[in-house]
Design a protein around this motif. Structure first.
Motif, short mmCIF file in Angstrom:
data_model
loop_
_atom_site.label_atom_id
_atom_site.label_comp_id
_atom_site.label_asym_id
_atom_site.label_seq_id
_atom_site.Cartn_x
_atom_site.Cartn_y
_atom_site.Cartn_z
N ALA A 118 0.85 -1.22 -0.12
CA ALA A 118 0.01 0.03 -0.04
C ALA A 118 1.02 1.21 -0.07
O ALA A 118 0.77 2.12 0.69
CB ALA A 118 -1.04 0.01 1.18
N ARG A 178 5.60 8.03 -0.78
CA ARG A 178 6.02 9.01 0.31
C ARG A 178 7.19 8.32 1.12
O ARG A 178 7.87 8.89 1.64
CB ARG A 178 4.86 9.37 1.13
CG ARG A 178 5.21 10.69 2.03
CD ARG A 178 3.77 10.91 2.96
NE ARG A 178 3.55 9.71 3.70
CZ ARG A 178 3.81 9.14 4.97
NH1 ARG A 178 4.80 10.00 5.55
NH2 ARG A 178 3.58 8.17 5.55
N ASP A 206 0.10 -0.98 -4.84
CA ASP A 206 -1.10 -0.16 -4.06
C ASP A 206 -2.34 -0.79 -5.14
O ASP A 206 -2.14 -0.88 -6.22
CB ASP A 206 -0.91 1.28 -4.18
CG ASP A 206 -1.82 2.07 -2.98
OD1 ASP A 206 -1.48 2.60 -1.81
OD2 ASP A 206 -3.21 2.13 -3.52
N ALA A 225 -3.76 -6.05 -1.75
CA ALA A 225 -3.07 -6.65 -0.87
C ALA A 225 -3.71 -7.83 -0.10
O ALA A 225 -3.11 -8.91 -0.07
CB ALA A 225 -2.63 -5.68 0.43
N GLU A 283 -8.74 -1.04 2.24
CA GLU A 283 -9.85 -1.16 1.66
C GLU A 283 -10.01 -2.54 0.84
O GLU A 283 -9.03 -2.97 0.19
CB GLU A 283 -9.79 -0.26 0.29
CG GLU A 283 -10.05 1.24 0.96
CD GLU A 283 -9.59 2.29 0.08
OE1 GLU A 283 -9.35 2.09 -1.32
OE2 GLU A 283 -8.94 3.30 0.45
#
Ligand SMILES: C[S@@+](CC[C@H](N)C(=O)[O-])C[C@H]1O[C@@H](n2cnc3c(N)ncnc32)[C@H](O)[C@@H]1O
Length: 265
Positions: free
Chosen positions: A47, A52, A68, A94, A117
């Motif tokens: 994810a 970042r 992701d 995932a 999610e």
């Protein structure tokens, strides 16, 4: 263009704009240096969102794979990794995908444990992610987890109050804001349920309202520790709130972020 595309693009752009903290990434890099020396690691970030965390890992000379479920978030990751030969990213869910094998380190940071999610039961998804992490690691490899942990979820999550988290205009000219009406926590099921919507205006002036009803399972410290043990991990270090302090057992009022360094046996 479909409203769903416009909305997801807008959200990924707002995420980039507002979620740009670096203290958690700096902490991860410090733990990695402490625990592995400066040896480059073969790392999987689950994810990874807009990159970042995984892009600084690549800049620190590790070999990084990030995935992701959200292609709009991934596109930001792809932009950010330009010119770096030691990182790749791809789209996958995932909870239902195979993550690969023989990684030295799996990173599940950015509070993904509380932000999954998935179509499957929330608690099952949490356990599945930990099991998948074990399957993706070589023996002796490590899992780094960084997630919200509160000793009183009722106080933390029972709040009915209107608030707006993200607000702004993206590169396509979509303007909007997220609106939340709060959440309710059920201490028996440990499910926190929330409701709200995204209020968007497209670059041609069309109004789009997207309903957002969500639920999350809020695990206890012991549940997470048991899931880790069941998946074949031994916890080597814990850190409370990005400090050298270990997480107390049981956690106290001061704990709000748990960082776990666990080895696959
Ligand atoms: C809170 S963001 C964190 C992103 C990034 N790790 C960071 O810290 O900036 C959560 C991310 O998890 C992703 N995500 C949620 N459920 C997922 C799933 N089932 N499979 C893969 N990614 C998922 C979302 O798309 C989002 O990018």
């Amino acid at each position: 263009m479909k409203s769903d595309f416009i909305a997801k693009h807008w959200y990924a752009s707002m995420y980039e704009k507002f979620e740009n903290q670096t203290h958690d990434v700096d902490f991860l890099l410090r733990v990695l240096t402490e625990q592995t020396g400066n040896q480059p690691q073969n790392i999987l970030e689950v994810a990874c969102g807009g990159g970042r965390i995984c892009v600084p890992l690549a800049k620190a000379n590790h070999f990084v794979t990030g995935f992701d479920v959200d292609e709009h978030m991934l596109l930001n990751c792809y932009r950010r990794m330009s010119g770096l030969a030691n990182i790749r990213c791809y789209q996958a869910d995932a909870a239902i995908s195979v993550w690969g094998v023989a990684f030295d380190l799996v990173v599940m940071a950015g509070n993904i444990l509380i932000n999954i999610e998935s179509e499957i039961d929330y608690k099952e998804a949490q356990k599945t992610l930990i099991k998948n992490a074990a399957a993706a690691l070589r023996t002796g490899g490590h899992l780094y987890m960084d997630f919200d942990l509160h000793n009183n979820p009722t106080a933390r999550f029972n709040r009915l109050k209107e608030s707006s988290y993200f607000k702004g205009t993206d590169e396509l000219g979509t303007n909007g804001r997220t609106v939340s009406y709060g959440s309710v926590y059920d201490p028996i099921t440990q499910i926190c349920t929330g409701t709200g919507h995204w209020e968007l205006t497209t670059n041609s002036g069309e109004q789009i309202n997207i309903t957002k009803c969500w639920y999350k399972h809020i695990p206890t410290q012991m549940q997470v520790y048991d899931w880790l043990s069941d998946a074949g991990f031994t916890i080597e270090h814990t850190y409370q709130n990005y400090t050298a302090e270990p997480i107390p057992e049981p956690i106290g009022e001061a704990t709000n972020r748990a960082i776990i360094w666990a080895r696959k046996l």
